[in-house]
Design a protein around this motif. Structure first.
Motif, PDB file in Angstrom:
ATOM      1  N   SER A  37       0.856  -1.198   0.000  1.00 12.53           N
ATOM      2  CA  SER A  37       0.000   0.000   0.000  1.00 12.53           C
ATOM      3  C   SER A  37       0.882   1.235   0.000  1.00 12.53           C
ATOM      4  O   SER A  37       2.099   1.142   0.147  1.00 12.53           O
ATOM      5  CB  SER A  37      -0.815   0.061   1.291  1.00 12.53           C
ATOM      6  N   ALA A  38       0.236   2.384  -0.053  1.00 13.17           N
ATOM      7  CA  ALA A  38       0.949   3.647   0.119  1.00 13.17           C
ATOM      8  C   ALA A  38       1.399   3.742   1.577  1.00 13.17           C
ATOM      9  O   ALA A  38       0.829   3.108   2.456  1.00 13.17           O
ATOM     10  CB  ALA A  38       0.017   4.789  -0.230  1.00 13.17           C
ATOM     11  N   THR A  43      -2.376   8.147   1.319  1.00 14.76           N
ATOM     12  CA  THR A  43      -3.567   8.224   0.447  1.00 14.76           C
ATOM     13  C   THR A  43      -4.487   9.370   0.886  1.00 14.76           C
ATOM     14  O   THR A  43      -5.028  10.091   0.040  1.00 14.76           O
ATOM     15  CB  THR A  43      -4.304   6.870   0.425  1.00 14.76           C
ATOM     16  N   GLU A 122       0.952   4.480  -4.003  1.00 16.00           N
ATOM     17  CA  GLU A 122       1.418   3.095  -4.129  1.00 16.00           C
ATOM     18  C   GLU A 122       2.645   3.031  -5.045  1.00 16.00           C
ATOM     19  O   GLU A 122       3.539   2.211  -4.827  1.00 16.00           O
ATOM     20  CB  GLU A 122       0.297   2.214  -4.689  1.00 16.00           C
ATOM     21  N   PHE A 188      -4.211  -1.626  -4.831  1.00 12.04           N
ATOM     22  CA  PHE A 188      -5.147  -0.511  -5.017  1.00 12.04           C
ATOM     23  C   PHE A 188      -5.299  -0.017  -6.455  1.00 12.04           C
ATOM     24  O   PHE A 188      -6.227   0.681  -6.766  1.00 12.04           O
ATOM     25  CB  PHE A 188      -4.683   0.631  -4.101  1.00 12.04           C
ATOM     26  N   ARG A 202     -11.156   2.717  -1.813  1.00 14.76           N
ATOM     27  CA  ARG A 202     -10.295   2.888  -0.638  1.00 14.76           C
ATOM     28  C   ARG A 202     -10.088   1.552   0.079  1.00 14.76           C
ATOM     29  O   ARG A 202     -10.987   0.717   0.108  1.00 14.76           O
ATOM     30  CB  ARG A 202     -10.902   3.917   0.332  1.00 14.76           C
ATOM     31  N   GLU A 203      -8.928   1.415   0.619  1.00 14.56           N
ATOM     32  CA  GLU A 203      -8.521   0.188   1.321  1.00 14.56           C
ATOM     33  C   GLU A 203      -8.448  -1.006   0.368  1.00 14.56           C
ATOM     34  O   GLU A 203      -8.539  -2.158   0.791  1.00 14.56           O
ATOM     35  CB  GLU A 203      -9.485  -0.167   2.471  1.00 14.56           C
ATOM     36  N   GLY A 204      -8.294  -0.735  -0.930  1.00 12.55           N
ATOM     37  CA  GLY A 204      -8.391  -1.793  -1.931  1.00 12.55           C
ATOM     38  C   GLY A 204      -7.160  -2.669  -2.128  1.00 12.55           C
ATOM     39  O   GLY A 204      -7.177  -3.577  -2.957  1.00 12.55           O
ATOM     40  N   SER A 205      -6.113  -2.450  -1.347  1.00 14.57           N
ATOM     41  CA  SER A 205      -4.892  -3.238  -1.576  1.00 14.57           C
ATOM     42  C   SER A 205      -5.053  -4.715  -1.213  1.00 14.57           C
ATOM     43  O   SER A 205      -4.456  -5.577  -1.846  1.00 14.57           O
ATOM     44  CB  SER A 205      -3.711  -2.660  -0.802  1.00 14.57           C
TER      45      SER A 205
HETATM   46  N1  ASP Z   1      -3.682   3.147  -0.073  1.00 16.99           N
HETATM   47  C1  ASP Z   1      -5.074   2.829  -0.272  1.00 16.99           C
HETATM   48  C2  ASP Z   1      -5.919   3.395   0.865  1.00 16.99           C
HETATM   49  O1  ASP Z   1      -5.377   3.889   1.843  1.00 16.99           O
HETATM   50  C3  ASP Z   1      -5.324   1.386  -0.462  1.00 16.99           C
HETATM   51  C4  ASP Z   1      -4.931   0.517   0.715  1.00 16.99           C
HETATM   52  O2  ASP Z   1      -4.057   0.861   1.480  1.00 16.99           O
HETATM   53  O3  ASP Z   1      -5.517  -0.553   0.875  1.00 16.99           O
HETATM   54  O4  ASP Z   1      -7.110   3.356   0.786  1.00 16.99           O
END
Ligand code: ASP
Length: 424
Positions: A37-38, A43, A122, A188, A202-205
Motif C-alpha cells: 500500500s501507500a 492516500t 502506491e 489498489f 479505498r482500502e483496496g490493496s
Molecule cells: N492506499 C489505499 C488506501 O489507503 C489502499 C490501501 O491501502 O488498501 O485506501
C-alpha cells in the motif's frame, strides 16, 4: 507462488520497511508477489492534494505536495545513506510531475483525475520498498500492477476484467518469476484498456492481493497486519478479545459484510472460488500463528464475534397518504437510496413504515428528504449503535444490551443484530 500484502502501517517509515525486508528474508528462495500500500496516511494526503488541485488552490496544493515529498524523502534517507542513490532522482521526478499538474488543463471527470493522482502513493512506496529489498540482496523486481490488473473505466471503483487479468498474469508474472524470487507491486491500482490508471476503492490493496492470487493461481495469500490476526471483536471497544484461529471463507465474508474491518470485503471472494487459503498475520510477530481462512467450516461457530457500528441513524419513511408500504413504494425508495449511494445496514418494514439504519456520515439528509418529498415523509433517530453478534447465545445478548435500550432486534440462527441506544 505466494502472495504477501503489506498495508500502509507496515511501510509507514524506514524501520517498518526494514521489518518487511526481514520478513521476506525468512522466505528466501520462495516465489512471492509482494503487494504494498501507500506509506502510512499518504492516500489521505493525496486526496487532499486532489481537492486543492480541483479547487485550483495553488498555495495549498504546493504546500501539500512539498510536505508529502519531504515525508517520502525522510523515509528514503532512513534507508539509503547515499544521497546520490538513484531512488532520490526517481522520487524527484514523480513529485516534479505532480507539481506540474497545477499548470495543466484538468479533466472535468474528477474521478479520473483522482485516480491518476491518488495512485501515486502506491507507486512511490513500491519503488522505495523494492529499492531497499535490492539493496539488501533480495532477488526482487518492481512490477507495475497496471500492466497486470485490467479494469473497466469506472474510475475510483474499477471493476476487474478477470479474463484479461489472468491472461496478463500469464504474460508478465510467470516469465518474470523465472529470473526473480520477488515481484514487488502496488495494491489498489489497475488500468483501463486505454492504459489509464484506475483505483479499486479505498482500502483496496487487500483486494489487489486477492485478484493477483486468483489470476496467477497462487498457493496462498498472507496479509501482514499490526494485529495478531482476525479477532472476535474490535479492541477499540472490547477489552478481552480472542483470536479467531481458523474460520471459513464464508464466515470471513459474513464478518466483513457486517463491518469487521481487518480485511477488505471483496478480498475473500476470488480466493474462495479457487480455494486459496488466506492467512492474516502480525508483521510484529511473524512467528505467531495468526488466522487461517480456508474452506473448512469446522471451527466457525466456536467463538462469538462482535461487530459494532457507531453513529447510526434510523430513518423511517412513510407514505404521505397513509397507504401501505408495498412493493411499488419499496422499489421507489430503493432506487432513490441507490441513486444517492446510501448503503443500508439494516431494514425493517411495517404496514405504514419502512425503516433503515444507515451510517450517519454516509447520508445527506436534505438530499434524501428532497428526493422523497413528493410522496413520502421522512423521520429519523440519531445517536444509535448497531451491534452484530455472530454465534450469539443468551449470555452475549444480555451482556451487549445491558444499560441500553433495544430499538430493533433481528435474529437468525447464527446472527443477532441489535440497534441500541444508551440509556441516560
Ligand atoms: N492506499 C489505499 C488506501 O489507503 C489502499 C490501501 O491501502 O488498501 O485506501
Amino acid at each position: 507462488m505466494k502472495v504477501f500484502k503489506f498495508g500502509g502501517a507496515s511501510v509507514k517509515d524506514a524501520a517498518s520497511i526494514k521489518n518487511v525486508s526481514a520478513i521476506l528474508t525468512r522466505f528466501t528462495g520462495r516465489k512471492i508477489i509482494v503487494v504494498v500500500s501507500a506509506m502510512g496516511k499518504t492516500t489521505n494526503k493525496l486526496e487532499e492534494i486532489v481537492g486543492s488541485l480541483l479547487a485550483k488552490d495553488q498555495k495549498t496544493f504546493v504546500g501539500l505536495v512539498d510536505e508529502l515529498q519531504q515525508n517520502h524523502l525522510e523515509i528514503a534517507a532512513g534507508l539509503f545513506p547515499d544521497k546520490h542513490f538513484h531512488i532520490f532522482e526517481l522520487l524527484d521526478d514523480i513529485f516534479d510531475d505532480l507539481r506540474g499538474q497545477i499548470q495543466r488543463n484538468i479533466s472535468d471527470n474528477h474521478a479520473f483525475v483522482y485516480d491518476q493522482i491518488v495512485s501515486l502513493g502506491e507507486l512511490l512506496s513500491s519503488q522505495i520498498v523494492n529499492a531497499y529489498l535490492l539493496d539488501q540482496g533480495l532477488n526482487s523486481q518492481w512490477l507495475d500492477a497496471r500492466t497486470v490488473i485490467r479494469t473497466d473505466n469506472k474510475y475510483q471503483e474499477g471493476t476487474v476484467d478477470w479474463k484479461k487479468t489472468a491472461l496478463l498474469c500469464e504474460q508478465h508474472v510467470l516469465p518474470a518469476f523465472q529470473q526473480h524470487d520477488i515481484l514487488l507491486t502496488q495494491g489498489f491500482i489497475g488500468h483501463t484498456s486505454e492504459g489509464f490508471t484506475t483505483t479499486l476503492g479505498r482500502e483496496g490493496s487487500d483486494y489487489s492481493a486477492g485478484i493477483l492470487a486468483y489470476s496467477c493461481n497462487a498457493t496462498d495469500v498472507t496479509i501482514w497486519k499490526d494485529v495478531p490476526g482476525m479477532l472476535n471483536a474490535d479492541p477499540k471497544y472490547f477489552t478481552d478479545t480472542r483470536l479467531l484461529e481458523h474460520i471459513s471463507f464464508k464466515e470471513a465474508i459474513e464478518l466483513s459484510y457486517y463491518g469487521a474491518s481487518v480485511i477488505h470485503p471483496k478480498t475473500v471472494q476470488p480466493l474462495q472460488q479457487k480455494n486459496i487459503p488466506l492467512y492474516v498475520k502480525s508483521f510484529l510477530d511473524p512467528e505467531a500463528k495468526g488466522t487461517t481462512i480456508s474452506s473448512s467450516t469446522s471451527q466457525d461457530a466456536k467463538i462469538p464475534s462482535f461487530i459494532v457500528k457507531k453513529e447510526q441513524l434510523l430513518l423511517t419513511i412513510s407514505s404521505k397518504d397513509f397507504s401501505f408500504i408495498a412493493e411499488q413504494h419499496l422499489s421507489d425508495i430503493f432506487q432513490t437510496l441507490a441513486q444517492l449511494q446510501i448503503p443500508i445496514n439494516i431494514m425493517q418494514n411495517s404496514a405504514l413504515n419502512f425503516s433503515i439504519l444507515v451510517d450517519r456520515k454516509k447520508v445527506k439528509l436534505e438530499s434524501l428528504r428532497a428526493a422523497l418529498e413528493a410522496t413520502y415523509q421522512l423521520r429519523y433517530n440519531e445517536g444509535l449503535e448497531l451491534v452484530t453478534i455472530r454465534n450469539y447465545d443468551q449470555q452475549t445478548l444480555e451482556q451487549m444490551t445491558k444499560g441500553k435500550e433495544t430499538i430493533i432486534e433481528q435474529r437468525t440462527r447464527n446472527t443477532a443484530r441489535l440497534v441500541l441506544r444508551y440509556l441516560e
